[in-house]
Design an enzyme around this catalytic site. Sequence first.
Site, PDB file in Angstrom:
ATOM      1  N   ASP A 137       2.592  -0.546  11.727  1.00 20.36           N
ATOM      2  CA  ASP A 137       1.428  -1.384  11.312  1.00 20.36           C
ATOM      3  C   ASP A 137       1.239  -2.737  11.794  1.00 20.36           C
ATOM      4  OD1 ASP A 137       0.632   1.018  10.393  1.00 20.36           O
ATOM      5  OD2 ASP A 137       1.536   0.710   8.342  1.00 20.36           O
ATOM      6  N   LYS A 140      -3.351   6.275  15.000  1.00 25.60           N
ATOM      7  CA  LYS A 140      -3.721   5.738  13.648  1.00 25.60           C
ATOM      8  C   LYS A 140      -5.344   5.716  13.512  1.00 25.60           C
ATOM      9  CE  LYS A 140       0.470   4.672  12.913  1.00 25.60           C
ATOM     10  NZ  LYS A 140       1.172   5.635  12.033  1.00 25.60           N
ATOM     11  N   SER A 184       8.143   9.352  11.298  1.00 24.01           N
ATOM     12  CA  SER A 184       6.823   9.242  10.471  1.00 24.01           C
ATOM     13  C   SER A 184       7.198   9.226   9.002  1.00 24.01           C
ATOM     14  CB  SER A 184       5.644  10.284  10.686  1.00 24.01           C
ATOM     15  OG  SER A 184       4.925  10.285   9.516  1.00 24.01           O
ATOM     16  N   LYS A 190       0.940  -1.111   0.117  1.00 29.44           N
ATOM     17  CA  LYS A 190       0.097  -0.072   0.082  1.00 29.44           C
ATOM     18  C   LYS A 190       0.863   1.138   0.054  1.00 29.44           C
ATOM     19  CE  LYS A 190      -2.846   1.115   3.763  1.00 29.44           C
ATOM     20  NZ  LYS A 190      -2.789   2.487   4.315  1.00 29.44           N
ATOM     21  N   SER A 191       1.855   1.321   0.875  1.00 30.41           N
ATOM     22  CA  SER A 191       2.682   2.381   0.718  1.00 30.41           C
ATOM     23  C   SER A 191       3.237   2.718  -0.378  1.00 30.41           C
ATOM     24  CB  SER A 191       3.787   2.238   2.006  1.00 30.41           C
ATOM     25  OG  SER A 191       3.129   2.284   3.346  1.00 30.41           O
TER      26      SER A 191
HETATM   27  C1  S3P Z   1       2.812   4.887   5.991  1.00 30.99           C
HETATM   28  C2  S3P Z   1       3.407   5.352   7.209  1.00 30.99           C
HETATM   29  C3  S3P Z   1       3.344   4.924   8.559  1.00 30.99           C
HETATM   30  C4  S3P Z   1       1.936   3.802   8.556  1.00 30.99           C
HETATM   31  C5  S3P Z   1       0.950   4.014   7.524  1.00 30.99           C
HETATM   32  C6  S3P Z   1       1.671   4.188   6.058  1.00 30.99           C
HETATM   33  C7  S3P Z   1       3.312   5.391   4.651  1.00 30.99           C
HETATM   34  O1  S3P Z   1       2.404   6.101   9.220  1.00 30.99           O
HETATM   35  O2  S3P Z   1       1.542   3.757   9.831  1.00 30.99           O
HETATM   36  O3  S3P Z   1       0.180   2.930   7.633  1.00 30.99           O
HETATM   37  O4  S3P Z   1       2.885   4.856   3.836  1.00 30.99           O
HETATM   38  O5  S3P Z   1       4.199   6.147   4.740  1.00 30.99           O
HETATM   39  P1  S3P Z   1       3.494   7.117   9.869  1.00 30.99           P
HETATM   40  O6  S3P Z   1       4.443   7.581   8.793  1.00 30.99           O
HETATM   41  O7  S3P Z   1       2.558   8.419  10.261  1.00 30.99           O
HETATM   42  O8  S3P Z   1       4.297   6.369  10.901  1.00 30.99           O
END
Ligand code: S3P
Length: 441
Positions: free
Chosen positions: A330, A357, A148, A3-4
């Site tokens: 996550d 979250k 983050s 997803k990311s």
């Molecule tokens: C993500 C980073 C994480 C994660 C989120 C997806 C991303 O959040 O919890 O589900 O795609 O960069 P944070 O960057 O706020 O920790």
Amino acid sequence: GDKSITHRAIMLSSIANGPSIINNAHVGKDCLATIQCLKAMGVKIERYNDKVIIHGKGLYGLNSPFDLLDAENSATTVRILSGILSAQNFPSVIFGDTSLAKRPMKRIIDPLTSMGAKINSTYNNDCIPLEISPSRLRGIDYRTPILSAQIKSALLFAGLYADGPTSYTEEYQTRNHTELLMKNFGIDISVEPGERVAVGMVPNASDSDMENGLIGSTIGEHLFYKNVTTTLYPKGEFNGRNIQIPGDMSAAAFVIGAALLIPNSAVKILNVGVNETRDGLLRVLQSMGADITMLNYREHEGESMADLLVRTSELCATTIEGPFIPNIIDEIPMLAVIASLAKGTTIIKDAKELRYKESDRITSTVTNLRSMGVNATETEDGMIIEGTDHLEGAIVGSFMDHRIAMAFSIAGLVAKGETRILNSHCVDISYPNFYDTFMFE
Ligand code: S3P
């Protein structure tokens, strides 16, 4: 698909010149929201199942949207896209659903504002809707107080439009997908790894467990980088390309959890992304004694992938803290369920970010564990979980949080008696065919 990486691939391809093909894209609701936002700014995007073709419009080719941009439930969409929107020569407003409306945005508003962005939170509460006005951005050196990857990515995307380099320093490295993807697109970006620190992991097991061999297979030191600085040098336009997305470790976590906990299981999960900023779950589980074998490891354009063979395992408790936390952020709900069936007491700390979250994941995880008969306690920045020999079936909430719904569906699989997960449809956010994977009725 991860997803990311998919969010980032959609955004970067949209502001590249010419077509990009994204293979094995994640097509849960969050990434579809990102696609809709970019379509609303005139990007032509075609989707054939998990293949997404994006006709990039170049760095300055986005159009003023006719309506508000709707990020639905996706914080990643709001936070990273705000970096791009801040640099456009048209105003925009980005909003989302009632859950997203509670998530903190000051973390991106502040650093983007110091780059020169003009962002106004409509209700002056540092939440969405965000009204973003045209501005010229300058490069900054930013040291983040919050670990983050979303903040880092927002600044790097904004940095593409800045008048000079943008550098971002984090105490421990968060997921580095933006950096890797930008490099593949030919963008000038460098990473100074800072200092190497070794963190020991010792199981919280009794001497007799140790003597009986109930100890992890790779206990010892894990290496992390401290004070990592990423610098982007903006050099103008770049071209579209083909992108292969690895499987999502955060989705695989639920299959791993099921395989470890259901007696007599052996499950092979193919093509899982094992990027070293995302593989903490495997390292933690192995130190708890999990029988997980990595097969067929390969690297492609900076990302790495492997097949994972997971077998039912007797596990012992551990303490998870510090640099491990951003790496497994996550996966903690699933890990907490796994820990509830491990021998001994598991302690999770330094994880206050869980409170921000899709739900407050410290409260939602502990509440559900307690409903299932586990002696679990909230702490300000984590939780303490006393392992038990079985879970009791219960009515549990999803808290409208996809990862809570999935973690407690796996808990329900191994619990005694029936478990009902309320509002379980929210799994659509990141794993639309989750229940088909397990062939739940
Ligand atoms: C993500 C980073 C994480 C994660 C989120 C997806 C991303 O959040 O919890 O589900 O795609 O960069 P944070 O960057 O706020 O920790």
